[in-house]
Write a protein that holds these residues in place. Structure first.
Motif: not given
Length: 478
Positions: A98-110
């Motif tokens: 999860g931390r990797e994905l957030i760091s990579a800009g793969k997660v957005a807020a909606f």
């Protein structure tokens, strides 16, 4: 040109006649050119090929809401804490992923933010309601500060997508513009409107708001699936490389917007749409019930769950159907794209309401009793369509404090109290003494800015910046 317009009007008349809605053009001869154009645009937005089916199944008679299914069973879930070595390994792997994905800009807020603060006695979009205990920060500001803090922590741009409704879109955009998008940057905040659905009289006729306007209402939070594509938000996500949406509703200031454990479990399981859940306080608590039907996760509304199932117990005494839905999800953008294939819509639900309209003579009607049906779709109806879906249990006191009512349950008062109590627990976990009253409640006001701490562990590292707390103090940590 006039001939083309006439031919187009003839086609519209034929389409309306086919679904029993010819009266929508009943005042055509009384309209000006601009009003005619606007009315035709509204008619063009209707799913005319579906109107007749809606009238028969949703308007003229209420669908059978009772649950009838032999394969109906409680849904499985991940617990708040792992309980076995295998789960501890999985949770550690999920946190890392999860931390990797957030760091990579793969997660957005909606966030879905189409509601007004009417039930709170507030004149404006609910997201602009001031809720924090000391500074009176609005819900929008709390979320924005959280997104900013997450972006700094992970060294990534975390874009924010906000779905409004026709009733509050312009005002919401104005709020963000006047607050300089809360420091997130205009390019990283994408505000768009949900769609609408027509309002119906009980006999199946679409009601008119005035001679040139169809009576319409927002199409529910499930309308976000289509609105994401129609607005260009989905394309923006794809262009940015966003693969996961952290979805929540605007009334919950305790939501953990970027939860690496939740994101990681969802990703490792290759899920399409996943959910957070709380353990219900009682069998008939007014939250949706997570269930599994034919191997797929579903949500059954509290009013539709038979009493014998709601009251059913496990051998240890706990509720069999104990997982309550709180409208917090991770949704994969590929899944949103899949759901936007041509002709797809989520199931519609009916709500009997008092609907202002005009009568056949064009006179305004303000009903005293419910006089028609509004339709809406719910986001949780996408869950059984997902091939893979996980549920993560959370501690209600940590992540769920909706502000819905002016007083009583889920009120501004109860929400602020939960915000203070959570802050007190976080401080105590870091070794900070918090004065408490005889009933155990904090004898002080506490507000912790997201920039100061996103989670309890952050306070341990900043304990030297926290002053001693005395009874009656106002502790504002920024």
């Amino acid at each position: 040109m006039q001939g083309d317009e006439t031919a187009g009007l003839v086609q519209v008349k034929e389409q309306l006649a086919a679904c029993g809605q010819s009266h929508l053009l009943g005042f055509w001869d009384q309209l000006g050119a601009a009003e005619r154009t606007g009315l035709l645009e509204q008619i063009g937005e209707l799913d005319l090929d579906k109107i007749s089916a809606w009238v028969e199944t949703l308007i003229k008679r209420a669908p059978d809401a009772a649950v009838h299914h032999d394969g109906f069973e409680p849904a499985p879930s991940y617990g708040i804490e792992p309980t076995t070595d295998a789960e501890r390994t999985l949770y550690a792997d999920a946190l890392r992923r999860g931390r990797e994905l957030i760091s990579a800009g793969k997660v957005a807020a909606f966030v879905v933010a189409g509601g007004q603060g009417t039930r709170l006695g507030f004149d404006g979009p609910k997201g602009d309601y001031p809720i924090s205990p000391i500074r009176n920060k609005t819900l929008f500001q709390i979320f924005a500060e959280t997104i900013g803090a997450v972006s700094r922590r992970y060294g990534a741009v975390c874009p924010w997508y906000i779905m409004t409704s026709p009733m509050n879109h312009i005002e919401t955009v104005g709020i963000f513009e006047s607050n300089d998008f809360y420091g997130l940057g205009r390019d990283n905040v994408f505000i768009f409107q949900q769609g609408t659905l027509p309002n119906f009289a009980f006999d199946g006729r679409i009601l008119m708001a005035d001679k040139a306007s169809i009576a319409r209402s927002p199409d529910g939070h499930g309308g976000c699936i289509r609105a994401l594509a129609r607005s260009g938000a989905l394309k923006d996500m794809k262009d940015r490389g966003v693969e996961y949406l952290s979805y929540w509703q605007v009334d919950n200031p305790l939501v953990k917007l970027f939860d690496p454990l939740f994101v990681g479990l969802h990703a490792l399981d290759d899920a399409q749409m996943s959910s957070k859940a709380v353990i219900k306080n009682d069998p008939k608590e007014k939250v949706g019930n997570f269930c599994r039907i034919d191997g797929r996760i579903s949500v059954i509304e509290y009013s539709d769950l038979p009493d014998e199932l709601a009251e059913k117990r496990r051998p240890d005494g706990s509720l069999a159907f104990q997982l309550g839905s709180i409208a917090i999800h991770i949704i994969s953008t590929d899944f949103v794209e899949k759901l936007n294939t041509e002709g797809f819509t989520l199931p519609l639900h009916r709500a009997v309401k008092k609907i202002p309209h005009i009568d056949a003579n064009g006179h305004p009607v303000e009903p005293d009793e419910p006089n028609g049906v509004k339709l809406e779709s719910f986001i949780f109806d996408a869950l059984p369509i997902a091939e893979r879906s996980i549920i993560l249990e959370i501690d209600r006191a940590e992540q769920f404090a909706p502000v819905k009512n002016a007083t009583g349950v889920d009120s501004a008062e109860s929400t602020r109290q939960m915000m203070v109590e959570r802050a007190a627990r976080w401080l105590e976990s870091a070794g900070v003494a918090v004065p408490r009253r005889s009933d155990g409640s904090p004898d002080c006001l506490i507000e912790i800015a997201p920039s100061f701490a996103l989670e309890p562990e952050d306070l341990t590292a900043r304990a030297d910046q926290i002053p001693p707390i005395r009874p009656g103090d106002r502790v504002d940590l920024v």
